[in-house]
Scaffold this motif. Structure first.
Motif, mmCIF file in Angstrom:
data_model
loop_
_atom_site.group_PDB
_atom_site.id
_atom_site.type_symbol
_atom_site.label_atom_id
_atom_site.label_comp_id
_atom_site.label_asym_id
_atom_site.label_seq_id
_atom_site.Cartn_x
_atom_site.Cartn_y
_atom_site.Cartn_z
ATOM 1 N N SER A 1 0.712 -1.120 -0.025
ATOM 2 C CA SER A 1 0.140 -0.087 0.050
ATOM 3 C C SER A 1 0.950 1.347 0.039
ATOM 4 C CB SER A 1 -0.961 -0.015 1.241
ATOM 5 O OG SER A 1 -1.942 1.002 1.494
ATOM 6 N N TRP A 2 0.713 2.132 -0.940
ATOM 7 C CA TRP A 2 1.138 3.359 -1.129
ATOM 8 C C TRP A 2 0.474 4.302 -0.812
ATOM 9 C CZ3 TRP A 2 6.509 3.156 -1.945
ATOM 10 C CH2 TRP A 2 7.107 1.806 -2.287
ATOM 11 N N LEU A 3 1.201 5.615 -0.141
ATOM 12 C CA LEU A 3 0.170 6.789 -0.017
ATOM 13 C C LEU A 3 1.035 8.048 -0.468
ATOM 14 C CD1 LEU A 3 -0.111 6.626 3.752
ATOM 15 C CD2 LEU A 3 -1.790 5.943 2.040
ATOM 16 N N ASN A 4 0.248 8.843 -1.219
ATOM 17 C CA ASN A 4 0.699 10.170 -2.134
ATOM 18 C C ASN A 4 0.696 11.221 -1.015
ATOM 19 O OD1 ASN A 4 -0.068 12.796 -4.023
ATOM 20 N ND2 ASN A 4 1.667 11.373 -4.869
ATOM 21 N N ASN B 1 2.839 2.717 3.094
ATOM 22 C CA ASN B 1 1.642 2.988 4.057
ATOM 23 C C ASN B 1 1.851 1.948 5.145
ATOM 24 O OD1 ASN B 1 -0.671 3.542 5.469
ATOM 25 N ND2 ASN B 1 -2.113 2.422 4.165
ATOM 26 N N ASP B 2 3.022 2.254 6.073
ATOM 27 C CA ASP B 2 3.311 1.457 7.139
ATOM 28 C C ASP B 2 4.071 2.307 8.117
ATOM 29 O OD1 ASP B 2 5.786 1.435 6.070
ATOM 30 O OD2 ASP B 2 5.987 -0.601 5.797
ATOM 31 N N HIS B 3 4.128 1.987 9.349
ATOM 32 C CA HIS B 3 4.991 2.589 10.480
ATOM 33 C C HIS B 3 4.503 3.971 10.593
ATOM 34 C CE1 HIS B 3 7.390 -0.697 10.950
ATOM 35 N NE2 HIS B 3 7.820 -0.658 9.767
ATOM 36 N N LEU B 4 3.075 4.284 10.569
ATOM 37 C CA LEU B 4 2.492 5.681 10.910
ATOM 38 C C LEU B 4 1.099 5.335 11.484
ATOM 39 C CD1 LEU B 4 0.374 5.482 8.032
ATOM 40 C CD2 LEU B 4 2.237 6.080 6.568
#
Length: 377
Positions: free
Chosen positions: A274-277, A286-289
């Motif tokens: 999973s990726w976040l822009n 999309n990890d460690h957040l």
């Protein structure tokens, strides 16, 4: 008097207007009138005898008149010439296309042989005149045929674009199709490695006409399963690398822990990533957040370093016909507007980031990616 009668007879039978004697008589008329004035009004003929010659003036004049009457009687009557009849002929104008099919009823002109004629050639919206066969401007003895050949005009082009639907990136050069008016076209998507077609706009089949047609094929990465526009904030629980795209190249500058970032889009891939822009062409995993409230101060310092050089350039937005391209407040920044394809722009600065990408700063302070601007030569 026998001699006088004999002389009269001889004078009356001499009729040639070209004879020497007649010319002498005409030349002597002046002397005759002079002598007549000397003798008074005596109308009797005067006989002069000199060396055996007799001058009879009155008889000479009479015989001269009679000779003229005889000449008038002997003139031939004028011959009446029959007028030559005029020859009529026709000229037929045929209007044919490239396949010898008529595009208009023939025009026929009729006139007399040798006469000049003129004709106003017709014009057609879909055709232009390409050739004339056996053209003439005079009627001849025989009928004539003139063939005017017309060719179809070219229709306006069909433009085909291939775009990444998620990033707006142009994946393939623009295809430009053209042909004659009324000819059909049928467009198919290109095969682009690592991408699949998910949608298209515009009519992919039809006929060339007097309008420009635009067709857009939208692609998505093969391993991108879902793409969602979102808008929320996260706080990073650890340091994060920043990528130019999901599973792409790592940028030189990353994000430290505890930074609060705004998220604009989320992508889930087929390999369960999973990726976040976080804006523009910058992505984090999309990890460690964790979710976060908006901060009260500046969110993130600039991820990349840029250099700005003032310039004075002019150009045209070169995107997709009839479509708009986003402009930002800064490189990799927030969208603040859009410009339509074909818009004229004034460029006041050239910005290069540490990833080697080039941006343009426009006259209104907005920023646009250089790939979508065609600079005037």
């Amino acid at each position: 008097m026998k001699f006088v009668d004999w002389l009269k007879q001889k004078l009356n039978t001499f009729v040639s207007p070209q004879s020497h004697g007649q010319l002498n008589r005409r030349g002597c008329r002046h002397d005759y009138h002079q002598r007549k004035r000397w003798q008074g009004r005596n109308s009797e003929p005067v006989e002069d005898v000199d060396d055996g010659k007799v001058d009879i003036q009155s008889e000479s004049v009479a015989s001269d008149s009679e000779s003229d009457d005889l000449l008038q009687q002997q003139k031939p009557a004028p011959v009446e010439v029959e007028p030559i009849p005029k020859i009529q002929s026709r000229v037929t104008f045929f209007y044919l296309d490239e396949d010898d099919n008529p595009i208009k009823e023939p025009d026929i002109l009729i006139g007399n042989s040798g006469e000049r004629f003129s004709i106003q050639l017709p014009s057609f919206d879909r055709y232009y005149l390409s050739a004339i066969e056996d053209f003439s401007t005079y009627f001849e003895d025989d009928d004539q045929e003139v063939t005017l050949r017309y060719a179809l005009k070219d229709g306006l082009p069909v433009l085909v674009y291939f775009l990444d639907i998620d990033t707006g990136k142009v994946l393939h050069h623009v295809r430009i199709l053209s042909d004659k008016l009324g000819k059909p076209y049928d467009v198919h998507a290109e095969d682009i490695p690592d991408y699949r077609v998910i949608n298209n706009t515009g009519q992919t089949y039809g006929y060339f006409d007097d309008r420009t047609h635009g067709i857009i094929f939208y692609y998505r990465r093969i391993n991108w399963q879902t793409v969602q526009p979102v808008e929320y904030y996260v706080r990073l629980k650890s340091d994060h690398d920043v990528f130019d795209e999901p599973s792409g190249k790592v940028l030189k500058t990353g994000l430290p822990a505890n930074v609060i970032a705004k998220i604009f889009a989320r992508i889930d891939t087929t390999d369960n990533q999973s990726w976040l822009n976080i804006g523009g062409f910058e992505w984090i995993q999309n990890d460690h957040l964790e979710p976060s409230d908006p901060p009260t101060n500046h969110l993130i310092p600039p991820i990349t370093k840029t250099s700005r050089n003032p310039v004075m350039l002019f150009g045209t937005i070169n995107f997709v016909a009839g479509q708009q391209i986003d402009v930002f407040d800064e490189p990799y920044g927030t969208t603040i507007g859009a410009l339509e394809d074909g818009s004229r722009v004034s460029i006041k600065a050239r910005i290069v980031d540490d990833q080697g990408l080039i941006w343009y700063e426009l006259a209104d302070q907005s920023i646009i990616f250089s790939e979508y601007v065609r600079i005037d030569e």
